[in-house]
Scaffold this active site. Structure first.
Site, PDB file in Angstrom:
ATOM      1  N   TYR A 139      32.907 -17.098 -24.228  1.00 25.21           N
ATOM      2  CA  TYR A 139      33.321 -18.418 -23.719  1.00 25.21           C
ATOM      3  C   TYR A 139      34.835 -18.612 -23.911  1.00 25.21           C
ATOM      4  O   TYR A 139      35.514 -19.194 -23.067  1.00 25.21           O
ATOM      5  CB  TYR A 139      32.545 -19.544 -24.413  1.00 25.21           C
ATOM      6  CG  TYR A 139      33.055 -20.921 -24.026  1.00 25.21           C
ATOM      7  CD1 TYR A 139      33.012 -21.354 -22.693  1.00 25.21           C
ATOM      8  CD2 TYR A 139      33.604 -21.774 -24.973  1.00 25.21           C
ATOM      9  CE1 TYR A 139      33.498 -22.601 -22.327  1.00 25.21           C
ATOM     10  CE2 TYR A 139      34.084 -23.031 -24.616  1.00 25.21           C
ATOM     11  CZ  TYR A 139      34.035 -23.435 -23.288  1.00 25.21           C
ATOM     12  OH  TYR A 139      34.524 -24.670 -22.939  1.00 25.21           O
ATOM     13  N   TYR A 199      41.873 -29.773 -27.416  1.00 25.51           N
ATOM     14  CA  TYR A 199      41.149 -29.245 -28.588  1.00 25.51           C
ATOM     15  C   TYR A 199      42.089 -28.391 -29.425  1.00 25.51           C
ATOM     16  O   TYR A 199      42.887 -27.622 -28.880  1.00 25.51           O
ATOM     17  CB  TYR A 199      39.988 -28.347 -28.151  1.00 25.51           C
ATOM     18  CG  TYR A 199      38.717 -29.043 -27.700  1.00 25.51           C
ATOM     19  CD1 TYR A 199      38.487 -30.398 -27.917  1.00 25.51           C
ATOM     20  CD2 TYR A 199      37.729 -28.306 -27.058  1.00 25.51           C
ATOM     21  CE1 TYR A 199      37.303 -30.999 -27.494  1.00 25.51           C
ATOM     22  CE2 TYR A 199      36.539 -28.896 -26.633  1.00 25.51           C
ATOM     23  CZ  TYR A 199      36.339 -30.249 -26.851  1.00 25.51           C
ATOM     24  OH  TYR A 199      35.175 -30.826 -26.429  1.00 25.51           O
ATOM     25  N   ARG A 212      36.442 -35.305 -18.836  1.00 29.76           N
ATOM     26  CA  ARG A 212      35.107 -35.780 -19.235  1.00 29.76           C
ATOM     27  C   ARG A 212      34.321 -36.309 -18.054  1.00 29.76           C
ATOM     28  O   ARG A 212      33.092 -36.271 -18.058  1.00 29.76           O
ATOM     29  CB  ARG A 212      35.238 -36.859 -20.307  1.00 29.76           C
ATOM     30  CG  ARG A 212      35.894 -36.377 -21.592  1.00 29.76           C
ATOM     31  CD  ARG A 212      35.102 -35.252 -22.249  1.00 29.76           C
ATOM     32  NE  ARG A 212      35.771 -34.755 -23.456  1.00 29.76           N
ATOM     33  CZ  ARG A 212      35.349 -33.707 -24.150  1.00 29.76           C
ATOM     34  NH1 ARG A 212      34.282 -33.022 -23.744  1.00 29.76           N
ATOM     35  NH2 ARG A 212      36.000 -33.320 -25.224  1.00 29.76           N
ATOM     36  N   GLU A 327      23.010 -30.454 -24.294  1.00 28.81           N
ATOM     37  CA  GLU A 327      24.157 -30.988 -23.565  1.00 28.81           C
ATOM     38  C   GLU A 327      23.618 -31.696 -22.322  1.00 28.81           C
ATOM     39  O   GLU A 327      22.629 -31.259 -21.742  1.00 28.81           O
ATOM     40  CB  GLU A 327      25.104 -29.844 -23.187  1.00 28.81           C
ATOM     41  CG  GLU A 327      26.396 -30.324 -22.546  1.00 28.81           C
ATOM     42  CD  GLU A 327      27.441 -29.195 -22.454  1.00 28.81           C
ATOM     43  OE1 GLU A 327      27.799 -28.617 -23.502  1.00 28.81           O
ATOM     44  OE2 GLU A 327      27.858 -28.893 -21.328  1.00 28.81           O
TER      45      GLU A 327
HETATM   46  C1  3EB Z   1      32.544 -29.810 -24.879  1.00 26.07           C
HETATM   47  O1  3EB Z   1      32.555 -31.039 -24.820  1.00 26.07           O
HETATM   48  C2  3EB Z   1      31.261 -29.136 -24.506  1.00 26.07           C
HETATM   49  O2  3EB Z   1      34.487 -25.371 -20.470  1.00 26.07           O
HETATM   50  O3  3EB Z   1      34.238 -26.336 -18.531  1.00 26.07           O
HETATM   51  C3  3EB Z   1      31.462 -29.182 -21.517  1.00 26.07           C
HETATM   52  C4  3EB Z   1      31.859 -29.295 -20.185  1.00 26.07           C
HETATM   53  C5  3EB Z   1      31.884 -28.114 -22.258  1.00 26.07           C
HETATM   54  C6  3EB Z   1      32.679 -28.325 -19.602  1.00 26.07           C
HETATM   55  C7  3EB Z   1      33.999 -26.250 -19.747  1.00 26.07           C
HETATM   56  C8  3EB Z   1      32.711 -27.139 -21.670  1.00 26.07           C
HETATM   57  C9  3EB Z   1      33.106 -27.250 -20.362  1.00 26.07           C
HETATM   58  O4  3EB Z   1      33.513 -29.141 -25.267  1.00 26.07           O
HETATM   59  C10 3EB Z   1      31.465 -27.936 -23.680  1.00 26.07           C
END
Ligand code: 3EB
Length: 336
Positions: A139, A199, A212, A327
């Protein structure tokens, strides 16, 4: 400028949470994403849990569409909207990172060719998401390759990124479905969470590229809110480790927070509860044995008799952090 009614895009599947406006006038299939199954080609996909069969979701337009291929992408376009699927071999040299780069580099070329520059929504399915390629989790490799393609295409890696999900599948190859249009969607962040593109480095050398949620104008007075895959993350930390019911409740609180922000942009009189009851949710569950518990929490939160609870689709997939068990992604159509 609003999208004209003649150019409107609509979505249909067999478990609608709400009355999408009539199907008449949107007779051409632009693209299909099959929740819990692959369409005609070899694609990675999560597996169905509930209902126990795949649920195809069809994106339809009025009038002719043309079909195209470019690199690893197959797509259909009417010059206003493009729906496509990139598939890239993640087991050849370069592994997942090279595959992610190729998938996104090719799909950005498609958007340029079709004059539809703006990604609205992405679905990323990654085989063996927790495996290692050259010592780094796949990932995280995916994030590196995706970010490089965004940067090379002159696209921002932060604010304004599209809504997305990134799920781990048991089969491959890397499969990326995308929906793009002529106008940018409005990106929405969650005040309870650090934006994913911010992040800290402990989650990998390169942050994920997604927002989001994104609010898109589908034309003819209909807008859709795409809520990205939403996990049990507060700030940037995974919470409720090992407790799938509490993780599910936290996902739902995060979705409520996104809905609360979206409500301000919608200038609608809908209450939070009314919006929640119309969500079309796809719930990804890591361990099939958790289905009943997850479903009970989701159903009670959405309201047992709500269209949203009836329409929710449950799939088996890995979530991109190993400690996360569930999720939830959702979409919400308004107007029409
Ligand atoms: C998160 O909140 C969960 O890498 O495109 C959620 C939606 C998540 C999209 C992406 C990753 C992705 O980090 C993981």
């Amino acid at each position: 400028m609003p999208v004209a009614a003649a150019d409107a895009l609509r979505c249909w599947h067999d478990r609608p949470a709400l009355a999408w406006p009539t199907r008449a006038g949107h007779e051409t299939v632009l693209g299909v994403i099959c929740h819990g199954g692959a369409t005609d080609e070899a694609q990675a996909a999560p597996e169905p849990l509930w209902p126990p069969y795949p649920v195809p979701e069809r994106w339809q337009v009025h009038g002719p569409v043309r079909q195209g291929r470019l690199g690893c992408v197959r797509y259909r376009s009417n010059g206003v909207w493009v729906f496509g699927t990139a598939r890239a071999d993640d087991r050849s040299p370069g592994g997942m990172e090279a595959a992610a780069w190729r998938a996104y580099a090719d799909l950005f070329r498609v958007l340029e060719r079709e004059g539809c520059a703006h990604l609205q929504r992405l679905w990323n399915y990654l085989p063996d998401i927790h495996g290692l390629d050259d010592g780094l989790e796949r990932y995280r490799r995916f994030n590196l390759g995706r970010a490089r393609a965004f940067a090379e295409a002159g696209r921002g890696l932060g604010a304004g990124a599209p809504a997305a999900c990134a799920m781990g599948t048991r089969t491959g190859p890397l499969t990326v479905h995308f929906l793009a249009g002529r106008q940018p969607a409005r990106a929405i962040e969650n005040p309870r969470q650090v934006s994913a593109y911010h992040y800290p480095r402990r989650y990998g050398p390169c942050s994920p590229t997604f927002s989001r949620a994104a609010l898109a104008d589908l034309g003819g007075g209909v807008r859709v809110l795409f809520i990205s895959g939403t996990a049990s993350i507060v700030g940037h930390e995974s919470v409720h480790l090992g407790d799938v019911a509490a993780q599910t409740a936290e996902c739902l609180r995060n979705i409520d927070a996104v809905l609360g922000v979206a409500r301000e942009h919608l200038a609608s009189s809908w209450s939070l509860e009314a919006l929640r009851g119309r969500l079309e949710c796809t719930v990804y569950v890591r361990r099939p044995a958790d289905l009943d518990l997850v479903r009970a929490v989701v159903t009670s939160h959405l309201g047992a008799t709500s269209p949203a609870a009836q329409a929710a689709t449950y799939l088996r997939a890995d979530v991109c952090r190993a400690e996360l068990l569930v999720e939830i992604e959702a979409q919400l159509a308004l107007g029409g």
